[in-house]
Motif scaffolding. Sequence first.
Motif, mmCIF file in Angstrom:
data_model
loop_
_atom_site.group_PDB
_atom_site.id
_atom_site.type_symbol
_atom_site.label_atom_id
_atom_site.label_comp_id
_atom_site.label_asym_id
_atom_site.label_seq_id
_atom_site.Cartn_x
_atom_site.Cartn_y
_atom_site.Cartn_z
ATOM 1 N N UNK A 164 0.882 -1.139 -0.040
ATOM 2 C CA UNK A 164 0.080 0.074 -0.029
ATOM 3 C C UNK A 164 0.781 1.157 -0.084
ATOM 4 N N UNK A 165 2.068 1.224 0.922
ATOM 5 C CA UNK A 165 2.871 2.486 0.768
ATOM 6 C C UNK A 165 3.468 2.698 -0.673
ATOM 7 N N UNK A 166 3.556 1.808 -1.305
ATOM 8 C CA UNK A 166 4.296 1.563 -2.675
ATOM 9 C C UNK A 166 3.273 2.481 -3.810
ATOM 10 N N UNK A 167 2.256 2.010 -3.635
ATOM 11 C CA UNK A 167 0.974 2.280 -4.717
ATOM 12 C C UNK A 167 -0.041 3.475 -4.531
ATOM 13 N N UNK A 168 0.025 3.942 -2.980
ATOM 14 C CA UNK A 168 -1.019 4.819 -2.678
ATOM 15 C C UNK A 168 -0.997 5.980 -3.495
ATOM 16 N N UNK A 169 -0.005 6.668 -3.733
ATOM 17 C CA UNK A 169 0.164 7.853 -4.418
ATOM 18 C C UNK A 169 -0.076 7.808 -5.913
ATOM 19 N N UNK A 170 -0.378 6.673 -6.489
ATOM 20 C CA UNK A 170 -0.087 6.350 -7.846
ATOM 21 C C UNK A 170 -1.476 6.568 -8.353
ATOM 22 N N UNK A 171 -1.587 7.533 -9.455
ATOM 23 C CA UNK A 171 -2.773 7.988 -10.051
ATOM 24 C C UNK A 171 -2.766 8.273 -11.622
ATOM 25 N N UNK A 172 -1.747 8.058 -12.215
ATOM 26 C CA UNK A 172 -1.506 8.070 -13.634
ATOM 27 C C UNK A 172 -2.222 7.007 -14.430
ATOM 28 N N UNK A 173 -2.014 5.903 -13.959
ATOM 29 C CA UNK A 173 -2.603 4.685 -14.820
ATOM 30 C C UNK A 173 -2.872 3.543 -13.866
ATOM 31 N N UNK A 174 -3.843 2.626 -14.456
ATOM 32 C CA UNK A 174 -4.534 1.532 -13.669
ATOM 33 C C UNK A 174 -3.400 0.635 -13.405
ATOM 34 N N UNK A 175 -3.367 0.102 -12.248
ATOM 35 C CA UNK A 175 -2.489 -0.806 -11.593
ATOM 36 C C UNK A 175 -3.118 -2.030 -11.280
ATOM 37 N N UNK A 176 -2.985 -3.231 -11.715
ATOM 38 C CA UNK A 176 -3.822 -4.594 -11.370
ATOM 39 C C UNK A 176 -3.216 -5.046 -10.269
ATOM 40 N N UNK A 177 -3.682 -5.506 -9.331
ATOM 41 C CA UNK A 177 -3.198 -6.125 -8.325
ATOM 42 C C UNK A 177 -3.779 -7.328 -7.830
ATOM 43 N N UNK A 178 -3.073 -8.448 -7.982
ATOM 44 C CA UNK A 178 -3.787 -9.725 -7.696
ATOM 45 C C UNK A 178 -3.246 -10.305 -6.131
ATOM 46 N N UNK A 179 -3.907 -10.668 -5.499
ATOM 47 C CA UNK A 179 -3.891 -11.502 -4.246
ATOM 48 C C UNK A 179 -3.917 -13.022 -4.605
ATOM 49 N N UNK A 180 -2.924 -13.736 -4.640
ATOM 50 C CA UNK A 180 -2.775 -15.125 -4.907
ATOM 51 C C UNK A 180 -2.778 -15.908 -3.766
ATOM 52 N N UNK A 181 -3.824 -16.864 -3.495
ATOM 53 C CA UNK A 181 -3.843 -17.695 -2.218
ATOM 54 C C UNK A 181 -3.542 -18.934 -2.736
ATOM 55 N N UNK A 182 -2.307 -19.399 -2.349
ATOM 56 C CA UNK A 182 -1.728 -20.731 -2.926
ATOM 57 C C UNK A 182 -2.040 -21.996 -1.691
ATOM 58 N N UNK A 183 -1.929 -23.163 -2.054
ATOM 59 C CA UNK A 183 -2.162 -24.260 -1.422
ATOM 60 C C UNK A 183 -3.634 -24.477 -1.013
ATOM 61 N N UNK A 184 -4.486 -24.004 -1.638
ATOM 62 C CA UNK A 184 -5.730 -24.075 -1.340
ATOM 63 C C UNK A 184 -6.495 -25.438 -1.285
#
Length: 298
Positions: A140-160
């Motif tokens: 969140x600290x790294x992307x919070x101030x980003x506004x110029x372009x859409x950033x996809x963010x995936x939460x990948x839950x492994x070993x399900x």
Amino acid sequence: MDIVMLGHSAAGKTSYLSLMYAAMCDGVEGMTLRTEDRDAHRSLLADARAILRGRYPRASDRPRCYEFVLCHEGDGIFPFRWTDHRGGALTEHRRSSPQAARLHDDLVAADGIVLFVDALRLDTDPEAAEDIRRLVVRVHQAVADREESVTPLVIALTKTDLVDLGAPDAEERFIGPFLPLIEAVQETRHIQGAFIPLVCGPEPEGVALPVLWTLRFGIIGRAMELSASIDSLMASARHADQRDTLWDRISSWWEDEPSWASIRDRDRSLAAGELARLEPLVEPADRLGELLEDVLSF
């Protein structure tokens, strides 16, 4: 497009990458991956074959960067870079650890982010939730101030396959720790999130979804850039055409400067080139939209 993959040690990142590459080499909806790095190609496929036989590769001890190209019906349409960060960098301070510093810089610059979380550890280790909190804060600290372009963010839950996702409290246990990040993403316009369960073992499930979901936004973003460029060039060509006169052609030739006619032809030619780059992206974007419509997004 630069995609950053991160997660704690033993979360399954290395296994995922090999299985994902193998699955995409086989193809999904006419889309495949390729890399010009023959060593990486052979290594990833060898690891995937070993995993399918129950032998897992060792976790990476340093960042690895892969140059891939997404292909549609055999034609390369979208190059991207995939960076795999070692898990230990998450717990180190970037002032004292070069790899932690690089992780932060890569996150700030990333066009897409994939977070890997071990579902079994989250289900059995009381400290896992705190580790996830630190992971969420870092991202969140790294992307919070980003506004110029859409950033996809995936939460990948492994070993399900090793946990019960159908249990009454499954949502609280497996999605609850991410709620602060999910809520923060929902308040933005520039971050698009997805929650994707995975199995990265001898019977893999869902391994193509994180990369395809992330690339879809990259493709759409590139298509929008090309479309805007075409509109701008065609508007400039129309403007030049309205000012094209015989006198302008003669005077421009005499003064050795571009005529309005040459500017019109140049911009039309540039627009045609941009259109030639846009057209191959349209069908893959549509196919990905259909393929990924059931992905849980936020």
